[in-house]
Design an enzyme around this catalytic site. Structure first.
Site, short mmCIF file in Angstrom:
data_model
loop_
_atom_site.label_atom_id
_atom_site.label_comp_id
_atom_site.label_asym_id
_atom_site.label_seq_id
_atom_site.Cartn_x
_atom_site.Cartn_y
_atom_site.Cartn_z
N GLN A 262 15.62 24.70 84.58
CA GLN A 262 16.35 23.65 85.21
C GLN A 262 14.82 22.31 85.77
O GLN A 262 15.10 21.64 86.18
CB GLN A 262 16.47 24.35 86.81
CG GLN A 262 18.03 24.89 87.00
CD GLN A 262 17.90 26.09 88.59
OE1 GLN A 262 18.25 26.60 88.34
NE2 GLN A 262 18.44 25.03 89.18
N HIS B 121 18.15 19.99 83.06
CA HIS B 121 17.92 18.66 84.02
C HIS B 121 17.16 17.26 83.28
O HIS B 121 16.66 16.74 84.06
CB HIS B 121 17.72 19.46 85.18
CG HIS B 121 18.67 19.68 85.54
ND1 HIS B 121 18.07 20.42 87.52
CD2 HIS B 121 20.11 20.00 85.80
CE1 HIS B 121 19.23 21.41 87.39
NE2 HIS B 121 20.27 20.74 86.31
#
Length: 230
Positions: A87, A105
């Site tokens: 992430q 992300h």
């Protein structure tokens, strides 16, 4: 054939290198409300603020180094087929030597066209107004902001489905869809959960082992546990 170890990493592993996380301080990320710097609405409202914010994050990234947690994950490639789903938007896994990394992300060291999400460039320095794509469209940070689709999600799901071991390191399991990846593991796949403040994972069918440590300490323990299974 090496067993496949799939690892979902979050802000906790990078925090030990000095990268601050917004979840540590009431929704503020380096003093900014995340809605102002990590949403499409924030970009349209004040693009100068957003560009400056990520320029600062990019410069900060040059001042930090991978920590022991990153390094152990890279070392585990000697014994396992390791796939990291992160992430995090930094490049600390890459710098530590890990080979297979999926960024859910986005990445700080890349930018993309504000009109064409597939037009992506490597970018090391500041991004300014007037930096445009081949058609004259302003470039923006290559970050998946809140409310945007996660292009790498399908790839991450496919990787997770093939895991022989699955580890969760330094993530609150609060941000979806990343937190939902755990549900795509095979039911016989053991899950290791490293976090100093682990949450209860509901409706989990797998065998779960919680390691309530910070990422680097937990990785030492996890490495020993995995290598006993070789």
């Amino acid at each position: 054939m090496k067993k496949k170890l799939v690892v979902l990493t979050g802000a906790g592993i990078s925090a030990e290198s000095g990268i601050k996380t917004f979840r540590d301080s009431d929704g503020l990320w380096e003093g900014h409300n995340v809605m102002d710097v990590a949403t499409p609405e924030g970009w349209h409202k004040n693009p100068s603020l957003v560009l400056d914010f990520y320029n600062q994050r990019r410069q900060q990234l040059k001042e930090v180094q991978p920590n022991l947690g990153h390094q152990i994950l890279a070392e585990l490639e000697n014994d396992f087929d390791v796939y990291i789903i992160t992430q995090n938007v930094d490049d600390l896994h890459e710098r530590a030597g890990s080979s297979n990394i999926t960024h859910l992300h986005g990445q700080l060291l890349k930018v993309r066209s504000s009109k064409d999400e597939n037009y992506i460039l490597d970018w090391q320095d500041d991004l300014n107004f007037g930096d445009v794509d081949h058609q004259g469209n302003q470039l923006r940070p290559h970050i998946v902001w809140f409310g945007e689709q996660v292009p790498a999600l399908d790839e991450a799901i496919t990787i997770t489905e093939q895991a022989d071991y699955f580890a969760v390191i330094g993530t609150s399991l609060q941000v979806y869809p990343a937190a939902g990846l755990i549900d795509f593991t095979k039911k016989e796949t053991p899950i290791y959960y490293i976090d100093p403040k682990p949450i209860k994972i509901p409706n989990l069918r797998n065998r779960l082992e919680v390691i309530p440590n910070i990422a680097s300490e937990g990785m030492i323990i996890l490495k020993e546990k995995l290598q006993t299974n070789l």
